[in-house]
Design an enzyme around this catalytic site. Structure first.
Site, PDB file in Angstrom:
ATOM      1  N   ASP A   8       0.936  -1.161  -0.050  1.00  0.00           N
ATOM      2  CA  ASP A   8      -0.018  -0.027   0.003  1.00  0.00           C
ATOM      3  C   ASP A   8       0.704   1.147   0.102  1.00  0.00           C
ATOM      4  O   ASP A   8       1.523   1.468   0.841  1.00  0.00           O
ATOM      5  CB  ASP A   8      -1.078  -0.034   1.338  1.00  0.00           C
ATOM      6  N   TYR A  38       3.277   9.808  -0.308  1.00  0.00           N
ATOM      7  CA  TYR A  38       4.135   8.913   0.484  1.00  0.00           C
ATOM      8  C   TYR A  38       5.674   9.203  -0.292  1.00  0.00           C
ATOM      9  O   TYR A  38       6.938   9.008   0.396  1.00  0.00           O
ATOM     10  CB  TYR A  38       4.126   7.595   0.642  1.00  0.00           C
ATOM     11  N   LYS A  95      -2.619   5.917  -4.370  1.00  0.00           N
ATOM     12  CA  LYS A  95      -3.635   6.793  -3.862  1.00  0.00           C
ATOM     13  C   LYS A  95      -3.618   8.241  -4.775  1.00  0.00           C
ATOM     14  O   LYS A  95      -2.250   8.617  -4.819  1.00  0.00           O
ATOM     15  CB  LYS A  95      -3.925   7.134  -2.556  1.00  0.00           C
ATOM     16  N   HIS A 149      -7.661   9.470  -1.780  1.00  0.00           N
ATOM     17  CA  HIS A 149      -6.948   9.526  -0.429  1.00  0.00           C
ATOM     18  C   HIS A 149      -8.104  10.060   0.701  1.00  0.00           C
ATOM     19  O   HIS A 149      -7.999   9.471   1.870  1.00  0.00           O
ATOM     20  CB  HIS A 149      -5.727  10.139  -0.530  1.00  0.00           C
TER      21      HIS A 149
HETATM   22  P1  NDP Z   1       0.579   1.257  12.101  1.00  0.00           P
HETATM   23  O1  NDP Z   1      -0.601   0.996  12.834  1.00  0.00           O
HETATM   24  O2  NDP Z   1       1.024   0.367  10.902  1.00  0.00           O
HETATM   25  O3  NDP Z   1       1.874   1.223  12.963  1.00  0.00           O
HETATM   26  C1  NDP Z   1       3.189   1.450  12.488  1.00  0.00           C
HETATM   27  C2  NDP Z   1       4.074   1.698  13.779  1.00  0.00           C
HETATM   28  O4  NDP Z   1       3.957   0.518  14.452  1.00  0.00           O
HETATM   29  C3  NDP Z   1       5.468   1.985  13.338  1.00  0.00           C
HETATM   30  O5  NDP Z   1       6.032   2.860  14.283  1.00  0.00           O
HETATM   31  C4  NDP Z   1       6.183   0.458  13.555  1.00  0.00           C
HETATM   32  O6  NDP Z   1       7.634   0.749  13.905  1.00  0.00           O
HETATM   33  C5  NDP Z   1       5.610   0.010  14.679  1.00  0.00           C
HETATM   34  N1  NDP Z   1       5.294  -1.510  14.629  1.00  0.00           N
HETATM   35  C6  NDP Z   1       5.095  -2.267  13.584  1.00  0.00           C
HETATM   36  N2  NDP Z   1       4.956  -3.681  13.790  1.00  0.00           N
HETATM   37  C7  NDP Z   1       5.248  -3.490  15.078  1.00  0.00           C
HETATM   38  C8  NDP Z   1       5.393  -4.718  16.049  1.00  0.00           C
HETATM   39  N3  NDP Z   1       5.153  -5.937  15.612  1.00  0.00           N
HETATM   40  N4  NDP Z   1       5.836  -4.578  17.500  1.00  0.00           N
HETATM   41  C9  NDP Z   1       6.121  -3.263  17.753  1.00  0.00           C
HETATM   42  N5  NDP Z   1       5.789  -2.165  16.804  1.00  0.00           N
HETATM   43  C10 NDP Z   1       5.778  -2.388  15.489  1.00  0.00           C
HETATM   44  O7  NDP Z   1       0.589   2.861  11.271  1.00  0.00           O
HETATM   45  P2  NDP Z   1       0.756   3.354   9.984  1.00  0.00           P
HETATM   46  O8  NDP Z   1       0.303   4.849   9.875  1.00  0.00           O
HETATM   47  O9  NDP Z   1       2.105   3.218   9.206  1.00  0.00           O
HETATM   48  O10 NDP Z   1      -0.441   2.803   9.043  1.00  0.00           O
HETATM   49  C11 NDP Z   1      -0.160   1.543   8.370  1.00  0.00           C
HETATM   50  C12 NDP Z   1      -0.195   2.010   6.597  1.00  0.00           C
HETATM   51  O11 NDP Z   1      -1.612   2.282   6.658  1.00  0.00           O
HETATM   52  C13 NDP Z   1       0.650   3.166   6.329  1.00  0.00           C
HETATM   53  O12 NDP Z   1       1.873   2.639   6.030  1.00  0.00           O
HETATM   54  C14 NDP Z   1      -0.177   3.558   5.053  1.00  0.00           C
HETATM   55  O13 NDP Z   1       0.166   2.475   4.012  1.00  0.00           O
HETATM   56  C15 NDP Z   1      -1.471   3.318   5.361  1.00  0.00           C
HETATM   57  N6  NDP Z   1      -1.986   4.691   5.879  1.00  0.00           N
HETATM   58  C16 NDP Z   1      -3.194   5.435   5.238  1.00  0.00           C
HETATM   59  C17 NDP Z   1      -3.652   6.287   5.606  1.00  0.00           C
HETATM   60  C18 NDP Z   1      -4.731   7.140   4.820  1.00  0.00           C
HETATM   61  O14 NDP Z   1      -5.014   8.288   5.003  1.00  0.00           O
HETATM   62  N7  NDP Z   1      -5.274   6.155   3.671  1.00  0.00           N
HETATM   63  C19 NDP Z   1      -2.879   7.269   6.678  1.00  0.00           C
HETATM   64  C20 NDP Z   1      -1.990   6.637   7.463  1.00  0.00           C
HETATM   65  C21 NDP Z   1      -1.905   5.358   6.888  1.00  0.00           C
HETATM   66  P3  NDP Z   1       8.805   0.662  12.791  1.00  0.00           P
HETATM   67  O15 NDP Z   1       8.418   0.859  11.391  1.00  0.00           O
HETATM   68  O16 NDP Z   1       9.892   1.360  13.426  1.00  0.00           O
HETATM   69  O17 NDP Z   1       9.276  -1.027  13.082  1.00  0.00           O
END
Ligand code: NDP
Length: 277
Positions: A49, A54, A79, A112
């Site tokens: 995604d 991004y 998006k 988006h």
């Molecule tokens: P997430 O809920 O996926 O959380 C990501 C965070 O969690 C990062 O800091 C990561 O750290 C940490 N993390 C991941 N796996 C673990 C684990 N197993 N244990 C502990 N910590 C963990 O949040 P996102 O905001 O990134 O959302 C996911 C995706 O959704 C985005 O990447 C994007 O593709 C989409 N999105 C879409 C939006 C929209 O408006 N349509 C808005 C926001 C997001 P680290 O990377 O340091 O490991």
């Protein structure tokens, strides 16, 4: 790549299969995205995604093309950003995204944000219907739409959105919106499925994780799968990327699913869709 365990699929309008567990790359710079997506594909993810916002479509496309996997075996979403709303701009934005990805088509193209103040999402949707009709987007959908936005769009659309990607995690469970999706035949996709890691600290989540011998992230992702959501956790940490994919060999019981509903506090971490853009 010899991975044998793959995510189950859900089916979008037009019989398009989407892997229920995908991989998000928000806030991952393009060069790093190429490496991170390669790690994810090696771990078994087949759904990535991204978004114009991004600024990493190049990196994502490179990883997909260099993976050695057949193009049809990887589901790619991108998006349309808020300043590209309107028919002509949306057509140009789509072409530019394809170009950056280096792909002939995307599997899913999303608006988006609805940006109701612009009042252009219905016109923008016509552009998405066109790229869908032309076969350049196998499925089309929206993101951050409320039930009201969805109904307004559905009233005059030729093709209904197949999916709505919204903020959804244990502290923001979106029960009403999920019910509206079910009524309209729209698949629910969860962004920030882990609550940006904050929900992993929740005592109920931690208690279940300890009891079932899994990590909090695995419990939360299992909860999404059992609710019927598509979920796209993001991580740049190889061990977490693999951990988040190791969720197909256990199940949460009815009691645990029930316990999870209590974690909800309707707490958004992102913007309010009615007020943003
Ligand atoms: P997430 O809920 O996926 O959380 C990501 C965070 O969690 C990062 O800091 C990561 O750290 C940490 N993390 C991941 N796996 C673990 C684990 N197993 N244990 C502990 N910590 C963990 O949040 P996102 O905001 O990134 O959302 C996911 C995706 O959704 C985005 O990447 C994007 O593709 C989409 N999105 C879409 C939006 C929209 O408006 N349509 C808005 C926001 C997001 P680290 O990377 O340091 O490991």
């Amino acid at each position: 790549m010899t991975h044998t365990t793959l995510s189950p699929n859900l089916t979008l309008h037009g019989d398009v299969d989407i892997p229920q567990l995908g991989f998000g790359v928000f806030q991952v710079p393009s060069v790093e995205a190429a490496t991170t997506v390669r790690t994810a594909l090696e771990a078994g993810y087949r759904h990535i995604d991204t978004a114009k916002l991004y600024d990493n479509e190049e990196g994502v496309g490179t990883a997909v093309l260099e993976s050695g996997l057949a193009r049809e075996d990887v589901f790619v979403t991108t998006k349309l950003w808020n300043d590209d709303q309107g028919y002509d701009r949306a057509r140009r934005a789509f072409d530019a995204s394809l170009e950056r990805l280096g792909l002939e088509y995307v599997d899913l193209y999303l608006i988006h944000w609805p940006c109701p103040a612009q009042d252009l999402y219905r016109e923008t949707w016509r552009a998405l219907e066109k790229v869908h009709a032309d076969g350049q987007a196998r499925a089309i959908g929206v993101s951050n739409f409320t039930a009201e936005h969805l109904r307004r769009l559905a009233a005059e659309a030729d093709v209904l959105p197949s999916i709505n990607q919204v903020e959804l995690h244990p502290t923001m469970q979106q029960a009403d919106l999920r019910a509206a999706h079910a009524e309209l035949g729209i698949v629910t996709e969860a962004w920030a499925p882990l609550g940006k890691a904050q929900d992993l600290e929740d005592p109920v989540v931690r208690e279940i994780a300890e009891r079932v011998g899994r990590t909090p992230a695995q419990v939360v992702l299992r909860w999404h799968l059992q609710l019927g959501n598509v979920a796209i956790p993001k991580s740049v940490t190889p061990q977490r990327i693999r951990e988040n994919f190791a969720v197909f060999d256990f199940e949460l019981g009815d009691d645990d699913m029930q316990q999870m509903t209590k974690v909800n506090s309707d707490t958004r971490q992102g913007p309010d869709p009615d007020a943003f853009g």
